[in-house]
Design a protein around this motif. Structure first.
Motif, PDB file in Angstrom:
ATOM      1  N   GLY A 165       0.818  -1.215   0.000  1.00 28.49           N
ATOM      2  CA  GLY A 165       0.000   0.000   0.000  1.00 28.49           C
ATOM      3  C   GLY A 165       0.845   1.256   0.000  1.00 28.49           C
ATOM      4  O   GLY A 165       0.559   2.226  -0.712  1.00 28.49           O
ATOM      5  N   ALA A 166       1.927   1.244   0.785  1.00 24.24           N
ATOM      6  CA  ALA A 166       2.795   2.420   0.854  1.00 24.24           C
ATOM      7  C   ALA A 166       3.545   2.636  -0.455  1.00 24.24           C
ATOM      8  O   ALA A 166       3.648   3.766  -0.945  1.00 24.24           O
ATOM      9  N   VAL A 167       4.040   1.561  -1.049  1.00 20.25           N
ATOM     10  CA  VAL A 167       4.809   1.691  -2.299  1.00 20.25           C
ATOM     11  C   VAL A 167       3.893   2.069  -3.461  1.00 20.25           C
ATOM     12  O   VAL A 167       4.195   2.992  -4.230  1.00 20.25           O
ATOM     13  N   LEU A 168       2.777   1.366  -3.603  1.00 17.12           N
ATOM     14  CA  LEU A 168       1.894   1.610  -4.744  1.00 17.12           C
ATOM     15  C   LEU A 168       1.215   2.972  -4.692  1.00 17.12           C
ATOM     16  O   LEU A 168       0.804   3.503  -5.721  1.00 17.12           O
ATOM     17  N   ARG A 169       1.116   3.535  -3.530  1.00 16.82           N
ATOM     18  CA  ARG A 169       0.489   4.847  -3.400  1.00 16.82           C
ATOM     19  C   ARG A 169       1.294   5.912  -4.147  1.00 16.82           C
ATOM     20  O   ARG A 169       0.752   6.891  -4.648  1.00 16.82           O
ATOM     21  N   TYR A 170       2.603   5.728  -4.223  1.00 13.06           N
ATOM     22  CA  TYR A 170       3.466   6.738  -4.826  1.00 13.06           C
ATOM     23  C   TYR A 170       3.886   6.408  -6.257  1.00 13.06           C
ATOM     24  O   TYR A 170       4.619   7.163  -6.862  1.00 13.06           O
ATOM     25  N   PRO A 216       3.069   5.885 -10.320  1.00 13.34           N
ATOM     26  CA  PRO A 216       2.081   6.471 -11.243  1.00 13.34           C
ATOM     27  C   PRO A 216       1.226   5.417 -11.947  1.00 13.34           C
ATOM     28  O   PRO A 216       1.068   5.433 -13.158  1.00 13.34           O
ATOM     29  N   VAL A 217       0.699   4.483 -11.186  1.00  9.28           N
ATOM     30  CA  VAL A 217      -0.188   3.458 -11.752  1.00  9.28           C
ATOM     31  C   VAL A 217      -1.533   3.558 -11.052  1.00  9.28           C
ATOM     32  O   VAL A 217      -1.621   3.983  -9.909  1.00  9.28           O
ATOM     33  N   GLN A 218      -2.550   3.149 -11.774  1.00 14.60           N
ATOM     34  CA  GLN A 218      -3.890   3.155 -11.200  1.00 14.60           C
ATOM     35  C   GLN A 218      -4.093   1.870 -10.398  1.00 14.60           C
ATOM     36  O   GLN A 218      -4.046   0.776 -10.960  1.00 14.60           O
ATOM     37  N   THR A 219      -4.272   1.989  -9.106  1.00 11.80           N
ATOM     38  CA  THR A 219      -4.566   0.824  -8.266  1.00 11.80           C
ATOM     39  C   THR A 219      -5.719   1.174  -7.346  1.00 11.80           C
ATOM     40  O   THR A 219      -6.028   2.341  -7.123  1.00 11.80           O
ATOM     41  N   SER A 220      -6.335   0.142  -6.841  1.00 15.14           N
ATOM     42  CA  SER A 220      -7.414   0.356  -5.868  1.00 15.14           C
ATOM     43  C   SER A 220      -6.962  -0.064  -4.472  1.00 15.14           C
ATOM     44  O   SER A 220      -7.780  -0.346  -3.614  1.00 15.14           O
ATOM     45  N   ILE A 221      -5.636  -0.084  -4.269  1.00 14.86           N
ATOM     46  CA  ILE A 221      -5.114  -0.587  -2.999  1.00 14.86           C
ATOM     47  C   ILE A 221      -5.570   0.273  -1.813  1.00 14.86           C
ATOM     48  O   ILE A 221      -5.796  -0.251  -0.730  1.00 14.86           O
ATOM     49  N   GLU A 222      -5.735   1.558  -2.021  1.00 15.68           N
ATOM     50  CA  GLU A 222      -6.167   2.391  -0.894  1.00 15.68           C
ATOM     51  C   GLU A 222      -7.586   2.063  -0.441  1.00 15.68           C
ATOM     52  O   GLU A 222      -7.987   2.402   0.660  1.00 15.68           O
ATOM     53  N   HIS A 223      -8.326   1.362  -1.300  1.00 15.54           N
ATOM     54  CA  HIS A 223      -9.682   0.965  -0.936  1.00 15.54           C
ATOM     55  C   HIS A 223      -9.704  -0.332  -0.137  1.00 15.54           C
ATOM     56  O   HIS A 223     -10.485  -0.485   0.788  1.00 15.54           O
ATOM     57  N   TRP A 224      -8.862  -1.298  -0.509  1.00 12.41           N
ATOM     58  CA  TRP A 224      -8.936  -2.606   0.139  1.00 12.41           C
ATOM     59  C   TRP A 224      -7.847  -2.859   1.163  1.00 12.41           C
ATOM     60  O   TRP A 224      -8.008  -3.706   2.031  1.00 12.41           O
ATOM     61  N   ALA A 225      -6.735  -2.145   1.123  1.00  7.36           N
ATOM     62  CA  ALA A 225      -5.637  -2.408   2.071  1.00  7.36           C
ATOM     63  C   ALA A 225      -6.034  -2.158   3.531  1.00  7.36           C
ATOM     64  O   ALA A 225      -5.723  -2.977   4.398  1.00  7.36           O
ATOM     65  N   PRO A 226      -6.715  -1.059   3.856  1.00  9.60           N
ATOM     66  CA  PRO A 226      -7.078  -0.858   5.274  1.00  9.60           C
ATOM     67  C   PRO A 226      -8.026  -1.937   5.812  1.00  9.60           C
ATOM     68  O   PRO A 226      -7.872  -2.394   6.950  1.00  9.60           O
ATOM     69  N   GLY A 227      -8.971  -2.381   4.993  1.00  5.79           N
ATOM     70  CA  GLY A 227      -9.887  -3.441   5.431  1.00  5.79           C
ATOM     71  C   GLY A 227      -9.169  -4.756   5.646  1.00  5.79           C
ATOM     72  O   GLY A 227      -9.406  -5.460   6.632  1.00  5.79           O
ATOM     73  N   LEU A 228      -8.275  -5.093   4.725  1.00  3.64           N
ATOM     74  CA  LEU A 228      -7.510  -6.329   4.868  1.00  3.64           C
ATOM     75  C   LEU A 228      -6.553  -6.243   6.053  1.00  3.64           C
ATOM     76  O   LEU A 228      -6.378  -7.216   6.796  1.00  3.64           O
ATOM     77  N   ALA A 229      -5.960  -5.074   6.258  1.00  3.48           N
ATOM     78  CA  ALA A 229      -5.076  -4.890   7.416  1.00  3.48           C
ATOM     79  C   ALA A 229      -5.853  -5.048   8.719  1.00  3.48           C
ATOM     80  O   ALA A 229      -5.358  -5.654   9.683  1.00  3.48           O
ATOM     81  N   ASN A 230      -7.081  -4.558   8.756  1.00  2.00           N
ATOM     82  CA  ASN A 230      -7.931  -4.697   9.943  1.00  2.00           C
ATOM     83  C   ASN A 230      -8.199  -6.169  10.231  1.00  2.00           C
ATOM     84  O   ASN A 230      -8.067  -6.638  11.356  1.00  2.00           O
ATOM     85  N   LEU A 231      -8.562  -6.925   9.189  1.00  2.00           N
ATOM     86  CA  LEU A 231      -8.813  -8.355   9.341  1.00  2.00           C
ATOM     87  C   LEU A 231      -7.560  -9.061   9.871  1.00  2.00           C
ATOM     88  O   LEU A 231      -7.630  -9.836  10.817  1.00  2.00           O
ATOM     89  N   LEU A 232      -6.429  -8.776   9.273  1.00  2.00           N
ATOM     90  CA  LEU A 232      -5.189  -9.451   9.667  1.00  2.00           C
ATOM     91  C   LEU A 232      -4.783  -9.109  11.097  1.00  2.00           C
ATOM     92  O   LEU A 232      -4.262  -9.955  11.822  1.00  2.00           O
ATOM     93  N   GLN A 233      -5.019  -7.869  11.529  1.00  2.00           N
ATOM     94  CA  GLN A 233      -4.676  -7.484  12.900  1.00  2.00           C
ATOM     95  C   GLN A 233      -5.530  -8.232  13.915  1.00  2.00           C
ATOM     96  O   GLN A 233      -5.016  -8.721  14.928  1.00  2.00           O
ATOM     97  N   VAL A 234      -6.822  -8.323  13.668  1.00  2.00           N
ATOM     98  CA  VAL A 234      -7.707  -9.051  14.589  1.00  2.00           C
ATOM     99  C   VAL A 234      -7.302 -10.515  14.646  1.00  2.00           C
ATOM    100  O   VAL A 234      -7.188 -11.106  15.729  1.00  2.00           O
ATOM    101  N   TRP A 235      -7.062 -11.109  13.483  1.00  2.00           N
ATOM    102  CA  TRP A 235      -6.680 -12.519  13.447  1.00  2.00           C
ATOM    103  C   TRP A 235      -5.332 -12.738  14.123  1.00  2.00           C
ATOM    104  O   TRP A 235      -5.144 -13.722  14.835  1.00  2.00           O
ATOM    105  N   LEU A 236      -4.385 -11.824  13.919  1.00  2.00           N
ATOM    106  CA  LEU A 236      -3.067 -11.934  14.543  1.00  2.00           C
ATOM    107  C   LEU A 236      -3.186 -11.947  16.066  1.00  2.00           C
ATOM    108  O   LEU A 236      -2.586 -12.787  16.741  1.00  2.00           O
ATOM    109  N   VAL A 237      -3.988 -11.056  16.608  1.00  2.00           N
ATOM    110  CA  VAL A 237      -4.171 -10.991  18.064  1.00  2.00           C
ATOM    111  C   VAL A 237      -4.808 -12.274  18.587  1.00  2.00           C
ATOM    112  O   VAL A 237      -4.355 -12.844  19.597  1.00  2.00           O
TER     113      VAL A 237
END
Length: 172
Positions: free
Chosen positions: A44-49, A51-72
């Motif tokens: 997410g950090a690399v692709l944000r900068y 010059p390509v069109q990605t939708s990572i800013e839409h799905w990365a926070p949700g997936l990160a949330n899922l992974l954090q809950v599961w990790l705990v």
């Protein structure tokens, strides 16, 4: 990850094969979640900068949330399996051996009952969140919390195995 060698309860209770297996399994699951979280956040950090069109800013926070809950939750099960969880046993450790075993059985019953009550509530949490979608990710909040009943069930079964082994040991 093993219990504290200075902990009298950990020293008295030999590690049974079930606890070792559960600990290793859930440590590996937690490590996989941590690795995936790292990849998602780095991507997410690399692709944000770039010059390509990605939708990572839409799905990365949700997936990160899922992974954090599961990790705990995976880490919590691993800690319970290795007896590395928080334990305040200064009073119980000073009891005579026979009394201490009785108190430990009562503590196991209370712990299992508490986990069972939380398990019952976790089903309601999952059910209530299956209709709440996370934008751009393709899964619901229920998918995030579905690991909660799984982790609690494993911890209850682990407590039952430990109690059965302890009772069998006491009968000898």
């Amino acid at each position: 990850m093993t219990g504290d060698p200075q902990d009298p309860a950990a020293a008295q209770t030999p590690r049974d094969p079930v606890s070792r297996f559960v600990e290793r399994l859930f440590l590996h699951l937690a490590a996989a979640c941590l690795a995936a979280l790292f990849v998602v956040m780095l991507g997410g950090a690399v692709l944000r900068y770039l010059p390509v069109q990605t939708s990572i800013e839409h799905w990365a926070p949700g997936l990160a949330n899922l992974l954090q809950v599961w990790l705990v939750l995976f880490g919590t099960v691993a800690a319970a399996a290795s007896r590395s969880h928080l334990r305040i046993g200064f009073l119980v450790d000073r009891l005579p051996r026979r009394t201490r075993r009785g108190v430990e059985v009562v503590v196991w019953i209370v712990r299992a009952a508490t986990l069972a009550l939380i398990l019952q509530a976790s089903f309601r949490v999952v059910e209530a969140n299956f209709s709440a979608s996370i934008g751009g990710v393709g899964f619901t909040k229920g998918d995030i919390y579905v690991v909660l009943p799984v982790a609690l069930t494993v911890m209850i079964l682990l407590e039952a195995v430990r109690a059965a082994l302890r009772l069998r040991e006491a009968a000898r």
